[in-house]
Design a protein around this motif. Structure first.
Motif, PDB file in Angstrom:
ATOM      1  N   THR A 199     -76.044 -42.563 -15.905  1.00 17.61           N
ATOM      2  CA  THR A 199     -74.714 -43.066 -15.557  1.00 17.61           C
ATOM      3  C   THR A 199     -74.804 -44.530 -15.120  1.00 17.61           C
ATOM      4  OG1 THR A 199     -74.194 -40.848 -14.794  1.00 17.61           O
ATOM      5  CG2 THR A 199     -72.648 -42.566 -14.207  1.00 17.61           C
TER       6      THR A 199
ATOM      7  N   LEU B  55     -72.932 -47.529 -16.990  1.00 19.04           N
ATOM      8  CA  LEU B  55     -71.944 -48.362 -16.302  1.00 19.04           C
ATOM      9  C   LEU B  55     -72.349 -49.831 -16.327  1.00 19.04           C
ATOM     10  CD1 LEU B  55     -70.955 -46.107 -13.284  1.00 19.04           C
ATOM     11  CD2 LEU B  55     -69.531 -46.758 -15.232  1.00 19.04           C
TER      12      LEU B  55
ATOM     13  N   ALA C   2     -71.316 -51.035 -19.566  1.00 22.20           N
ATOM     14  CA  ALA C   2     -69.858 -51.185 -19.576  1.00 22.20           C
ATOM     15  C   ALA C   2     -69.441 -52.443 -18.825  1.00 22.20           C
ATOM     16  CB  ALA C   2     -69.210 -49.948 -18.947  1.00 22.20           C
ATOM     17  N   PHE C   3     -70.134 -52.681 -17.710  1.00 19.19           N
ATOM     18  CA  PHE C   3     -69.816 -53.870 -16.917  1.00 19.19           C
ATOM     19  C   PHE C   3     -70.095 -55.150 -17.717  1.00 19.19           C
ATOM     20  CE2 PHE C   3     -71.763 -57.197 -14.268  1.00 19.19           C
ATOM     21  CZ  PHE C   3     -70.645 -57.586 -13.544  1.00 19.19           C
TER      22      PHE C   3
ATOM     23  N   GLY D 233     -66.080 -53.841 -19.517  1.00 17.77           N
ATOM     24  CA  GLY D 233     -65.314 -52.603 -19.345  1.00 17.77           C
ATOM     25  C   GLY D 233     -64.867 -51.972 -20.636  1.00 17.77           C
TER      26      GLY D 233
ATOM     27  N   GLY E  59     -65.220 -47.253 -23.615  1.00 15.43           N
ATOM     28  CA  GLY E  59     -65.141 -46.003 -22.862  1.00 15.43           C
ATOM     29  C   GLY E  59     -65.019 -44.757 -23.713  1.00 15.43           C
TER      30      GLY E  59
ATOM     31  N   ALA F  79     -68.238 -42.508 -24.095  1.00 13.99           N
ATOM     32  CA  ALA F  79     -68.578 -41.615 -22.983  1.00 13.99           C
ATOM     33  C   ALA F  79     -67.695 -40.383 -23.002  1.00 13.99           C
ATOM     34  CB  ALA F  79     -68.450 -42.354 -21.657  1.00 13.99           C
TER      35      ALA F  79
ATOM     36  N   THR G 252     -69.730 -41.087 -16.293  1.00 14.78           N
ATOM     37  CA  THR G 252     -69.440 -42.438 -16.778  1.00 14.78           C
ATOM     38  C   THR G 252     -67.956 -42.586 -17.089  1.00 14.78           C
ATOM     39  OG1 THR G 252     -71.633 -42.487 -17.754  1.00 14.78           O
ATOM     40  CG2 THR G 252     -70.093 -44.178 -18.478  1.00 14.78           C
TER      41      THR G 252
ATOM     42  N   ARG H 194     -65.835 -45.265 -15.044  1.00 13.63           N
ATOM     43  CA  ARG H 194     -65.477 -46.457 -15.797  1.00 13.63           C
ATOM     44  C   ARG H 194     -64.078 -46.944 -15.418  1.00 13.63           C
ATOM     45  NH1 ARG H 194     -63.528 -48.596 -20.338  1.00 13.63           N
ATOM     46  NH2 ARG H 194     -62.170 -46.781 -20.464  1.00 13.63           N
TER      47      ARG H 194
ATOM     48  N   LEU I 240     -64.375 -48.842 -12.416  1.00 18.64           N
ATOM     49  CA  LEU I 240     -65.035 -50.109 -12.748  1.00 18.64           C
ATOM     50  C   LEU I 240     -64.027 -51.094 -13.337  1.00 18.64           C
ATOM     51  CD1 LEU I 240     -67.807 -51.624 -13.098  1.00 18.64           C
ATOM     52  CD2 LEU I 240     -67.799 -50.741 -15.429  1.00 18.64           C
ATOM     53  N   VAL I 241     -63.232 -50.610 -14.269  1.00 21.97           N
ATOM     54  CA  VAL I 241     -62.248 -51.484 -14.922  1.00 21.97           C
ATOM     55  C   VAL I 241     -61.255 -52.014 -13.891  1.00 21.97           C
ATOM     56  CG1 VAL I 241     -60.336 -51.535 -16.577  1.00 21.97           C
ATOM     57  CG2 VAL I 241     -62.492 -50.386 -17.172  1.00 21.97           C
TER      58      VAL I 241
END
Lengths: 522, 322
Positions: B110, B114, B117-118, B122, B125, B128, B189, B193, B196-197
């Motif tokens: 995870t 991430l 993704a970062f 972002g 997705g 996942a 994730t 996410r 995170l976004v």
């Protein structure tokens, strides 16, 4: 057959998962690229080699693992351990007749309701105590007392009226004249020391091996050097209980076990590519007969029953359901029994005749019926689907209904008009007792026949085995002609073994549990 | 510190066992008639049911069970007569090892996902979410085929040596552990996410990024703090889910843990064993949630803010598929 039931629970895996597992297994094995195909198990050849550990992956379920050999024998892994650790009075022979084990001989009185069993005098438990008639009586009485748990394993015996005569003779009373007392004691009469009450851990036995450790998943047994019989070749046997048939097969193909008991035909087929393996075929172990209730329309008409039998393409069913690991059958449920009438003509497919019979029975416009089946054993549902297709060719529209596996035997079995049955190597007399006499508790075909009943009683009162089998064959002829069974084939019991494992039993029934003389080539 | 935070997990545990008990009651057939396999007389079945105590009302049996459980007595198996605690003591270490291993793999995967993704701002997705939707059995089949069948690196079945522990055969943990971890990691994730976004959209983060602060520094200084609490909650959720997921992988790989015990106990309607087997996932989930909640309270107390970590993702997670 009821002792074969437990594996049902383990195999009741949803069909999609089974398909996935099979696919995984097949893929898994095509990866190993050896063209060597698995041979059938070789007869014991060469000079046995002493020593070594045999790792046996056997059907077992952690939820039902038990140390008590007298209760319900729910698990093959337990049964295997008991068969190695305890002596039994008699064992099944290759011909289906009982053979001596702890009992060296047996003979009845005139009325055939008192049997005198002579025991060997050189057997002793692992703690050094001799095995006496008192131990045998205690063990058999305990089995009889636990009848609610083991569904009357010894119901035919009157254990109160039975007695010991000296240290090495027991006199067993039966409730009715009974020619096959020794057969009824076969394999499941595990003998423990008199007075044993605590079965929460392993108790001393007098068998060829002794238990060193035992848990719900694994058991380790080592050779019992005090055993009276032929000295086992193996030093040690490790039993691994694995519920999933594909996982068992994988254990052997990947070299993590030496033997996998009861694997599926698909697993054997895919093992064909992995090389270095042998297949033990035990004949007549699996059978999925179609059962027609004779007391219900439309099967109350013998012409309909005959038409349904004539519609059957037996070879296609054996090839599809057992992938060829089986034999076609002839509408009698126990073709492997010594009493099977071998002179009957083989019924073959005859679509025209079947249609004609249906027409005579008033079904000229066809017939619609539900065929119940389940996924309890691999291929049961396939069998029903294929048979329904065969029936459509004689104008019968059979709708296949797949029922939940875990309640099939209580909700469908012996209740619906037309359904798929299962047999796991039951003997003909046992089958007759539970399912074919007018008084049978689950008369699955509603076969009620005076002539059959009296013929059976007469046969059971006949001591001479040949004569008894002739009498039993006679009553099976009526069943063949007029009964409610469509028995299209018998599938082989299949075990996978690593090359070099020699002497695995391939005989009927519980014989497969007696692996004490197996050896491994180096 | 009051007892109140602990009252909720206890009540939830009781509620969960009640649900499990009701579910096993609703299954057709009981231990008595399932063992007959169509061949015993009605009298035999009645005797057996009587012996097992199945003729008593369901509520009485449940209360009995609950009373015993409080005193640490989980009863005896209806089928084998062995104590349930004994059955579990034998198997729980194996499952614990498997779950801990799978959780570690989940966390690592995870974190890696991430980070990717970062770095991509972002995006991505859907992958996942897609991976999380694939059933575990598919992972088991594919992983088994590749790593045991084709490559031959890992054992095809996860047998443990007789009397041994998972530490004697750590390679046996890999396939079932990774099978458990892959969908869990994808799921975690997918949940995180979102947070995170949201975090990346916050002014101070976009500001730092436009100012050209190196991504690693942005991540460490501005993003991680916002992810910490949701991550803890998701970990708690995933731990319970992993525990529950052992039933399938243990059966498929022949691994001797409590999951395969549960599967076989359901098949024979061994209610005391099923009841007890349902406890570990519930207890693990609730304990982890409790710990996560406590940590969240501590964290928010320290930073003086109230909105940390209660992103939309976690609300979704609670109703999610664990």
């Amino acid at each position: 057959m009821r002792l074969n039931a437990p594996s049902r629970a383990h195999q009741s895996i949803p069909a999609t998962r089974r398909a996935l597992l099979t696919v995984a297994g097949a893929l898994l094995l095509t990866g190993c690229s050896s063209s060597d195909s698995p041979g059938d198990a070789a007869a014991p050849t060469g000079k046995p080699v002493d020593g070594g550990t045999l790792r046996y992956a056997v059907t077992g379920s952690p939820a039902t693992a038990s140390n008590d050999p007298h209760g319900g024998l729910g698990n093959e892994s337990d049964l295997l351990r008991f068969a190695l650790a305890y002596d039994v009075l008699t064992v099944p022979g290759k011909d289906g007749e009982p053979k001596p084990r702890l009992a060296v001989s047996w003979k009845p009185n005139k009325a055939m309701n008192r049997w005198t069993f002579t025991l060997r005098d050189d057997a002793q438990f692992t703690d050094g105590r001799p095995v006496r008639a008192a131990d045998v009586l205690y063990s058999l009485r305990r089995i009889a007392d636990k009848s609610a748990e083991n569904y009357g394993r010894l119901a035919d015996f009157d254990m109160k009226a039975s007695s010991a005569d000296g240290d090495h003779t027991v006199v067993l009373a039966t409730r009715a004249p009974m020619a096959q007392a020794a057969k009824a004691l076969e394999s499941v009469s595990f003998i423990v020391p008199e007075g044993t009450k605590d079965f929460s851990k392993t108790v001393p036995g007098s068998g060829p091996f002794k238990v060193r450790t035992s848990g719900a998943q694994t058991a380790v047994l080592v050779r019992n050097d005090r055993w009276w019989g032929s000295r086992p070749h193996l030093d040690r046997i490790e039993i691994q209980a694995i519920a999933d048939p594909q996982a068992r097969a994988n254990a052997v193909t990947s070299g993590q076990a030496d033997v996998a008991g009861s694997v599926s035909p698909a697993a054997v087929k895919s093992a064909g590519n992995s090389g270095g393996l042998q297949v033990v075929r035990r004949k007549g172990v699996t059978e999925y007969p179609f059962i027609m209730r004779m007391d219900t329309k439309p099967f109350d008409d013998p012409r309909v029953r005959e038409a349904f039998r004539l519609a059957t393409d037996r070879k296609a069913l054996v090839d599809t359901v057992f992938l060829g690991y089986g034999q076609i059958a002839n509408d009698l449920p126990t073709p492997y029994d010594p009493s099977y009438p071998g002179d009957l003509p083989q019924r073959v497919r005859d679509v025209a005749k079947a249609k004609e019979l249906l027409q005579q029975a008033g079904h000229a416009d066809g017939l619609t019926i539900t065929l119940h089946t389940t996924t309890a054993y691999p291929g049961m549902d396939t069998a029903a689907t294929l048979y329904a297709r065969q029936l459509s060719e004689i104008g019968v529209k059979a709708n296949v209904k797949v029922e939940p596996a875990d309640t099939y035997w209580t909700a469908v079995y012996a209740k619906k008009t037309f359904y798929t049955g299962y047999y796991g190597g039951i003997s003909f007399p046992d089958l007759a007792r539970v399912g074919l006499l007018s008084t049978s508790p689950t008369n699955e075909t509603a076969w009620k026949n005076k002539k059959f009943d009296t013929g059976f009683t007469r046969a059971m009162g006949t001591l001479d085995a040949d004569r008894r089998n002739t009498l039993l064959a006679d009553i099976q002829r009526d069943l063949w002609k007029d009964g409610g069974y469509v028995v299209w084939g018998t599938g082989d019991g299949l075990d996978l073994a690593a090359r070099g494992v020699t002497g695995l039993p391939d005989g009927p029934g519980f014989q497969r549990m007696f692996i004490d003389q197996v050896w491994m080539a180096k | 510190m009051t007892l109140r935070p602990f009252l909720r997990p206890v009540l939830l545990t009781v509620a969960a066992t009640a649900v499990v008990f009701t579910a096993t009651e609703l299954l057709p057939g009981d231990a008595g008639d399932l063992r007959r396999a169509g061949r015993a007389s009605e009298q035999d079945i009645a005797d057996e049911r009587d012996r097992l105590g199945l003729d008593r009302p369901a509520a009485v049996r449940y209360i009995d069970w609950l009373y015993g459980a409080v005193r640490g007595d989980l009863g005896r198996s209806l089928v084998s007569g062995r104590t349930v605690t004994g059955l579990f003591a034998e198997r729980l270490p194996a499952t614990a090892a498997l779950v801990v291993f799978a959780l570690a793999v989940t966390v690592l995967l995870t974190a890696a996902a991430l980070t990717v993704a970062f770095l991509r701002g972002g995006h991505g997705g859907a992958l996942a979410t897609g991976l999380a939707a694939v059933p575990q059995s598919v992972y088991a089949a594919v992983l088994g085929t590749v790593f045991a069948g084709i490559l031959g690196w890992l054992p095809a079945v996860s047998l443990l040596p007789p009397g041994g522990s998972p530490f004697d055969a750590p390679q046996a943990l890999v396939l079932p552990g990774v099978t458990l971890a892959l969908p869990s990691a994808a799921y975690a994730t997918a949940l995180l996410r979102g947070t995170l976004v949201d975090t990346l959209r916050r002014p101070h983060v976009s500001d730092a990024r436009t100012r050209g602060v190196p991504p690693a520094l942005v991540l460490a200084r501005h993003v991680l703090a916002f992810l910490l609490i949701p991550a803890l909650r998701v970990t708690a959720l995933v731990a319970g889910g992993l525990m529950a997921g052992t039933a399938l992988v243990e059966t498929m790989f022949g691994y001797p843990g409590t999951g395969s015990l549960l599967v076989s106990a359901v098949a024979v309607r061994d209610v005391p064993v099923v009841q007890a087997a349902a406890l570990p996932p519930v207890v693990v989930l609730l304990l982890c949630m409790l710990v996560a909640d406590r940590l969240a309270v501590l964290h928010s107390g320290r930073s003086g803010s109230t909105d940390h970590g209660s992103g939309p993702a976690v609300a979704a997670a609670v109703g999610g598929r664990a």
